[in-house]
Design a protein around this motif. Structure first.
Motif, PDB file in Angstrom:
ATOM      1  N   PRO A   1     -29.811  -6.454   9.440  1.00 21.67           N
ATOM      2  CA  PRO A   1     -28.571  -7.100   8.989  1.00 21.67           C
ATOM      3  C   PRO A   1     -28.697  -7.725   7.609  1.00 21.67           C
ATOM      4  CG  PRO A   1     -29.672  -8.445  10.637  1.00 21.67           C
ATOM      5  CD  PRO A   1     -30.421  -7.156  10.583  1.00 21.67           C
ATOM      6  N   ARG A   2     -29.903  -7.671   7.037  1.00 17.97           N
ATOM      7  CA  ARG A   2     -30.122  -8.164   5.671  1.00 17.97           C
ATOM      8  C   ARG A   2     -30.578  -7.038   4.746  1.00 17.97           C
ATOM      9  NH1 ARG A   2     -30.079 -13.614   4.980  1.00 17.97           N
ATOM     10  NH2 ARG A   2     -29.952 -14.888   6.853  1.00 17.97           N
ATOM     11  N   ALA A   3     -30.321  -5.807   5.153  1.00 14.77           N
ATOM     12  CA  ALA A   3     -30.754  -4.659   4.358  1.00 14.77           C
ATOM     13  C   ALA A   3     -29.990  -4.576   3.044  1.00 14.77           C
ATOM     14  CB  ALA A   3     -30.558  -3.375   5.157  1.00 14.77           C
ATOM     15  N   ILE A   4     -30.592  -3.916   2.079  1.00 17.19           N
ATOM     16  CA  ILE A   4     -29.934  -3.614   0.807  1.00 17.19           C
ATOM     17  C   ILE A   4     -28.750  -2.692   1.094  1.00 17.19           C
ATOM     18  CG2 ILE A   4     -30.219  -2.335  -1.357  1.00 17.19           C
ATOM     19  CD1 ILE A   4     -33.208  -3.250  -1.241  1.00 17.19           C
ATOM     20  N   ILE A   5     -27.613  -2.963   0.460  1.00 18.40           N
ATOM     21  CA  ILE A   5     -26.469  -2.065   0.617  1.00 18.40           C
ATOM     22  C   ILE A   5     -26.516  -1.008  -0.480  1.00 18.40           C
ATOM     23  CG2 ILE A   5     -25.077  -3.811   1.793  1.00 18.40           C
ATOM     24  CD1 ILE A   5     -23.827  -2.971  -1.555  1.00 18.40           C
ATOM     25  N   GLY A   6     -26.009   0.182  -0.149  1.00 22.88           N
ATOM     26  CA  GLY A   6     -26.002   1.256  -1.135  1.00 22.88           C
ATOM     27  C   GLY A   6     -26.363   2.591  -0.520  1.00 22.88           C
ATOM     28  N   ARG A   7     -26.837   3.516  -1.366  1.00 21.43           N
ATOM     29  CA  ARG A   7     -27.131   4.883  -0.950  1.00 21.43           C
ATOM     30  C   ARG A   7     -28.544   4.981  -0.377  1.00 21.43           C
ATOM     31  NH1 ARG A   7     -24.745   5.360  -6.170  1.00 21.43           N
ATOM     32  NH2 ARG A   7     -22.657   6.318  -6.130  1.00 21.43           N
ATOM     33  N   TYR A   8     -28.669   5.738   0.714  1.00 21.36           N
ATOM     34  CA  TYR A   8     -29.953   5.955   1.382  1.00 21.36           C
ATOM     35  C   TYR A   8     -30.124   7.439   1.714  1.00 21.36           C
ATOM     36  CZ  TYR A   8     -30.768   0.953   2.492  1.00 21.36           C
ATOM     37  OH  TYR A   8     -31.006  -0.403   2.430  1.00 21.36           O
ATOM     38  N   SER A   9     -31.378   7.814   1.944  1.00 18.02           N
ATOM     39  CA  SER A   9     -31.692   9.075   2.618  1.00 18.02           C
ATOM     40  C   SER A   9     -32.697   8.761   3.712  1.00 18.02           C
ATOM     41  CB  SER A   9     -32.265  10.102   1.640  1.00 18.02           C
ATOM     42  OG  SER A   9     -33.502   9.655   1.121  1.00 18.02           O
ATOM     43  N   PHE A  10     -32.773   9.611   4.703  1.00 17.09           N
ATOM     44  CA  PHE A  10     -33.800   9.387   5.716  1.00 17.09           C
ATOM     45  C   PHE A  10     -34.403  10.697   6.173  1.00 17.09           C
ATOM     46  CE2 PHE A  10     -30.037  10.151   7.900  1.00 17.09           C
ATOM     47  CZ  PHE A  10     -30.029   9.912   9.272  1.00 17.09           C
ATOM     48  N   SER A  11     -35.608  10.563   6.706  1.00 20.92           N
ATOM     49  CA  SER A  11     -36.387  11.747   7.059  1.00 20.92           C
ATOM     50  C   SER A  11     -37.202  11.475   8.313  1.00 20.92           C
ATOM     51  CB  SER A  11     -37.315  12.149   5.898  1.00 20.92           C
ATOM     52  OG  SER A  11     -38.176  11.076   5.573  1.00 20.92           O
ATOM     53  N   LEU A  12     -37.639  12.541   8.929  1.00 12.48           N
ATOM     54  CA  LEU A  12     -38.522  12.479  10.100  1.00 12.48           C
ATOM     55  C   LEU A  12     -39.901  12.891   9.628  1.00 12.48           C
ATOM     56  CD1 LEU A  12     -38.347  12.092  13.244  1.00 12.48           C
ATOM     57  CD2 LEU A  12     -38.195  14.590  13.376  1.00 12.48           C
ATOM     58  N   GLN A  13     -40.917  12.114   9.979  1.00 15.43           N
ATOM     59  CA  GLN A  13     -42.253  12.437   9.485  1.00 15.43           C
ATOM     60  C   GLN A  13     -43.292  12.220  10.580  1.00 15.43           C
ATOM     61  OE1 GLN A  13     -42.472   9.662   6.174  1.00 15.43           O
ATOM     62  NE2 GLN A  13     -43.680   8.219   7.385  1.00 15.43           N
ATOM     63  N   HIS A  14     -44.394  12.926  10.446  1.00 14.72           N
ATOM     64  CA  HIS A  14     -45.526  12.711  11.339  1.00 14.72           C
ATOM     65  C   HIS A  14     -46.272  11.458  10.898  1.00 14.72           C
ATOM     66  CE1 HIS A  14     -45.233  16.567  13.432  1.00 14.72           C
ATOM     67  NE2 HIS A  14     -44.913  17.106  12.251  1.00 14.72           N
ATOM     68  N   ASP A  15     -46.768  10.690  11.856  1.00  8.03           N
ATOM     69  CA  ASP A  15     -47.471   9.464  11.477  1.00  8.03           C
ATOM     70  C   ASP A  15     -48.943   9.702  11.176  1.00  8.03           C
ATOM     71  OD1 ASP A  15     -48.530   9.901  13.955  1.00  8.03           O
ATOM     72  OD2 ASP A  15     -48.136   7.876  14.735  1.00  8.03           O
ATOM     73  N   TYR A  16     -49.388  10.971  11.297  1.00  5.26           N
ATOM     74  CA  TYR A  16     -50.805  11.240  11.069  1.00  5.26           C
ATOM     75  C   TYR A  16     -51.042  12.271   9.968  1.00  5.26           C
ATOM     76  CZ  TYR A  16     -49.605  15.205  14.057  1.00  5.26           C
ATOM     77  OH  TYR A  16     -48.990  16.301  14.596  1.00  5.26           O
ATOM     78  N   GLU A  17     -49.978  12.849   9.426  1.00  5.72           N
ATOM     79  CA  GLU A  17     -50.158  13.796   8.333  1.00  5.72           C
ATOM     80  C   GLU A  17     -48.975  13.712   7.370  1.00  5.72           C
ATOM     81  OE1 GLU A  17     -49.420  18.020   9.519  1.00  5.72           O
ATOM     82  OE2 GLU A  17     -49.609  17.185  11.541  1.00  5.72           O
ATOM     83  N   ASN A  18     -49.178  14.130   6.176  1.00  2.41           N
ATOM     84  CA  ASN A  18     -48.186  13.973   5.111  1.00  2.41           C
ATOM     85  C   ASN A  18     -47.149  15.099   5.159  1.00  2.41           C
ATOM     86  OD1 ASN A  18     -46.942  12.860   2.892  1.00  2.41           O
ATOM     87  ND2 ASN A  18     -48.246  13.980   1.432  1.00  2.41           N
ATOM     88  N   ILE A  19     -46.427  15.156   6.275  1.00  2.38           N
ATOM     89  CA  ILE A  19     -45.358  16.143   6.437  1.00  2.38           C
ATOM     90  C   ILE A  19     -44.095  15.408   6.856  1.00  2.38           C
ATOM     91  CG2 ILE A  19     -44.559  18.154   7.733  1.00  2.38           C
ATOM     92  CD1 ILE A  19     -47.471  18.935   8.133  1.00  2.38           C
ATOM     93  N   SER A  20     -42.964  15.705   6.184  1.00  2.14           N
ATOM     94  CA  SER A  20     -41.706  15.060   6.559  1.00  2.14           C
ATOM     95  C   SER A  20     -40.580  16.073   6.461  1.00  2.14           C
ATOM     96  CB  SER A  20     -41.417  13.855   5.657  1.00  2.14           C
ATOM     97  OG  SER A  20     -41.221  14.264   4.325  1.00  2.14           O
ATOM     98  N   TYR A  21     -39.517  15.815   7.221  1.00  2.00           N
ATOM     99  CA  TYR A  21     -38.347  16.676   7.250  1.00  2.00           C
ATOM    100  C   TYR A  21     -37.125  15.854   6.864  1.00  2.00           C
ATOM    101  CZ  TYR A  21     -41.581  19.479  10.025  1.00  2.00           C
ATOM    102  OH  TYR A  21     -42.672  20.181  10.456  1.00  2.00           O
ATOM    103  N   PHE A  22     -36.464  16.287   5.808  1.00  2.00           N
ATOM    104  CA  PHE A  22     -35.266  15.580   5.339  1.00  2.00           C
ATOM    105  C   PHE A  22     -34.151  15.705   6.369  1.00  2.00           C
ATOM    106  CE2 PHE A  22     -31.162  15.913   3.047  1.00  2.00           C
ATOM    107  CZ  PHE A  22     -31.101  14.624   2.534  1.00  2.00           C
ATOM    108  N   LEU A  23     -33.570  14.562   6.776  1.00  2.00           N
ATOM    109  CA  LEU A  23     -32.500  14.560   7.769  1.00  2.00           C
ATOM    110  C   LEU A  23     -31.122  14.468   7.143  1.00  2.00           C
ATOM    111  CD1 LEU A  23     -34.016  12.152  10.456  1.00  2.00           C
ATOM    112  CD2 LEU A  23     -34.098  14.648  10.387  1.00  2.00           C
TER     113      LEU A  23
END
Length: 685
Positions: A108-130
């Motif tokens: 509820p105190r987050a910065i307002i504006g534009r965001y992107s989010f992704s799904l990533q593995h917590d053990y390797e440097n791989i992520s998928y743009f959502l």
């Protein structure tokens, strides 16, 4: 891309559904778009993912990451058993071999504006743009600093796309409707671009972006950016003619055209605006960003440039302001109030805050004003940020008007309004009515509480003009329509026990709303009269249209001034009165029985020509969010003297619901004749 609410590939592994329509409806942004994810902070939302090759959450060990800002600052969100409403968090709502459903909540105190989010593995440097989303303030979230605990007020001050602005004078208050249009899809993007063009962001984008969690910072930034005094702001102000290279401020009826023109011109200031235009556009921007905001008008508003809380006005015997002070009293001034907590102040000053985008005085080196706590202004607590002394003076400064004679001697006048700050007005929640909120800004005139506040603020109460055996007043029957004759009565009272022979002098001049008068005198009158003891003498005068003619602005204001001289100079008296004329009312009616989305609607607009002359160069413009894409202008025939004019036009509604059509008519003899009509648009069955 995963921004349209449909399945979108994020590689060969899976697809994502952002559920834009369902989420936006829950977050009250569905009016903006069904195809983009538009969220309010501190509130949960759902997304679904579909895996081609199956999915095992224990084996996959995944987490979410959201990025924001010029350097793509990342926040990693691990999955937990339940949502934490105080920070970013996520839970697995359901899971099957091929489908993963997530519920996510932002801080509820987050910065307002534009965001992107992704799904990533917590053990390797791989992520998928959502996908992408926009995060806004949330007046429905109790943990958000802009929380407003009233459904009625949230509906009015956040969700309502139209409103009413009050103007004119304290003698007769006028109103005009405005199309805020904060839910037009491109308007939100323009508002975010406004933040990106702020000087502090251009100088240090990373630091400025971090401060976008604060409603105080955002409102202060918007106040500075809506005017163009020091930056690539939206509107260039101009308070008198000529308005070459732009629109006369009275022509605007909505914020959409202004904001779109600013964006289209690569952020060049739109010409021109005055206080109500600055305030209306500020209201659009802050409502679009999620801060409850209303437009407020203060009548007889002081502009105290030297911060001494005293306004001395000096006039010659013909009513000209002859200077001697840079202070002024405006017929009215319009600003905004925004609702927010003030964690930067001591307790007790949450709630409505004054935000004023009209460039009047610098604040910390920038032409902006506020947020200033309304409660602090009422209580005279002027040491708290921001700009409370300036706003306090607008509603409380002591005013003294002086008549200066040719030999340099001066006399304090009796005036109808001795103090400033009257009929502080805003639109009433849920109703097309004016609400007087003066009591939120000041205690009653002459009360003991007012005296205590003045003492705290170190205001020296002006001495009243001394009692004299002669008294003079001006009486005018209002309202008066433009084009009609104004009847004025000069009333001279003899309070003594002896007959008096005195001379009555009278002048009338056109007046601009910022306080200055034309040099040309409309009418002069001088007469010697005899008044019996303890009696009144009434002198009737008339100001015809031939006398006053056209006006320099849309307010049709006149200043009347009279002074009466006696054989004994100490008995001389004077007074002045400001009056305004009105445009004729518009009658607007639907010609269809009902209005439907996608079907042409027909309206008829009628009015009576108030002049004994024909109206020429006639045109009409209409606009309305959800009704008309852009402002539409229609020319129509000349109108005969004192005749009824009837104009028809049509439009095709785009959105269902309660809408408002705004109409503006211009002719050679009168401009900015405003009217509106509520229209209930239905979906076609």
């Amino acid at each position: 891309m995963a921004t349209d609410g449909k399945l979108a590939s994020i590689g060969e592994k899976c697809q994502v559904d952002l559920q834009c329509a369902a989420n936006n409806k829950a977050h009250r942004t569905i009016e903006i778009s069904e195809k983009r994810l538009l969220l309010r902070r501190g509130q949960s939302f759902d997304i679904n993912m579909f895996f081609k090759d199956g999915f095992n959450p224990q084996k996959e060990r995944i987490e979410l990451a959201v990025t924001n800002g010029p350097n793509d600052t990342k926040t990693v969100i691990g999955f937990t058993e339940e949502l934490n409403e105080r920070r970013w968090s996520a839970v697995i709502k359901s899971v099957t071999k091929n489908e993963l459903s997530l519920t996510i909540t932002s801080s509820p105190r987050a910065i307002i504006g534009r965001y992107s989010f992704s799904l990533q593995h917590d053990y390797e440097n791989i992520s998928y743009f959502l996908g992408n989303f926009v995060l806004l303030f949330n007046p429905w979230c109790a943990a958000d600093e802009v929380y407003l605990n009233s459904d009625v007020q949230r509906k009015e001050y956040v969700l309502n796309e139209t409103g009413t602005i009050y103007y004119g004078g304290s003698d007769y208050i006028c109103e005009r409707d405005w199309n805020f249009g904060q839910f037009e899809e491109d308007i939100l993007d323009i508002c975010l671009n406004l933040l990106d063009n702020a000087p502090k962001y251009l100088k240090n984008a990373k630091r400025a972006n971090r401060r976008r969690c604060s409603s105080v910072y955002i409102s202060r930034t918007v106040s500075a950016m809506v005017n163009s005094a020091h930056d690539q702001g939206v509107i260039q102000g101009r308070w008198s003619s000529p308005y070459t290279g732009g629109e006369y401020p009275g022509k605007w009826s909505g914020s959409i055209a202004i904001l779109r023109q600013w964006q289209k011109s690569n952020f060049k200031p739109v010409r021109y605006g005055q206080c109500w235009v600055f305030a209306a556009v500020t209201c659009t921007v802050l409502r679009a960003l999620g801060i409850a905001t209303r437009v407020v008008t203060n009548f007889d508003s002081a502009h105290d440039t030297d911060a001494n809380l005293t306004i001395d006005n000096y006039y010659n015997v013909e009513g000209d302001n002859i200077g001697g002070s840079s202070d002024s009293i405006w017929n009215f001034h319009v600003w905004n109030e925004s609702w927010m907590a003030r964690d930067d102040l001591v307790p007790g000053f949450n709630g409505w805050q004054v935000v004023d985008a009209t460039p009047q005085e610098e604040s910390d080196g920038t032409y902006c004003c506020g947020p200033a706590s309304v409660r602090a202004i009422k209580e005279g607590d002027l040491e708290y940020n921001y700009d409370a002394p300036f706003v306090f003076a607008e509603v409380n400064a002591q005013c003294a008007n002086w008549l200066v004679f040719a030999d340099g001697t001066k006399m304090k006048m009796d005036v109808d309004v001795l103090n400033v700050g009257h009929f502080v007005s805003t639109k009433k929640c849920g109703k097309d009515e004016r609400e007087d909120i003066t009591h939120l800004y000041k205690y009653p005139d002459g009360s003991t509480e007012e005296a205590e506040i003045f003492k705290k603020a170190k205001i020296v109460i002006a001495e009243p003009a001394p009692e004299k055996t002669l008294k003079v007043s001006l009486k005018v029957n209002q309202p008066i329509c433009l084009g009609q004759t104004v009847s004025v009565s000069v009333v001279v009272s003899n309070k003594s026990s002896e007959e008096k022979v005195c001379t009555v002098n009278f002048w009338a001049k056109k007046k601009m709303y910022h306080g200055n008068t034309d040099k040309e005198t409309i009418k002069k009158f001088k007469k010697e009269i005899t008044i019996p003891a303890v009696e009144d003498k009434i002198i009737p005068l008339e100001l015809s249209y031939k006398d006053y003619g056209t006006f320099p602005d849309m307010y049709y204001r006149m200043r009347l001034i009279t002074y009466v001289t006696d054989k004994l100079p100490e008995n001389n008296v004077a007074t002045m009165k400001d009056i305004g004329l009105l445009n004729p009312p518009l009658t607007i009616k639907m010609m269809n029985f009902n209005a439907y989305v996608g079907e042409k609607a027909h309206v008829e607009i009628s009015f009576t020509n108030p002049f004994a002359l024909p109206l020429k160069k006639c045109s009409m413009s209409i606009e309305g969010n959800g009704l008309v894409d852009d402002q539409t202008r229609v020319k129509f025939d000349d109108v005969k003297p004192n005749a009824l004019a009837e104009v028809r036009c049509d439009f095709t509604p785009k959105k269902p619901g309660q809408r408002k059509l705004l109409v503006d008519i211009d002719c050679d003899l009168m401009q900015n004749v405003k009217g509106s009509l509520k229209i209930d648009v239905q979906k076609k069955k």
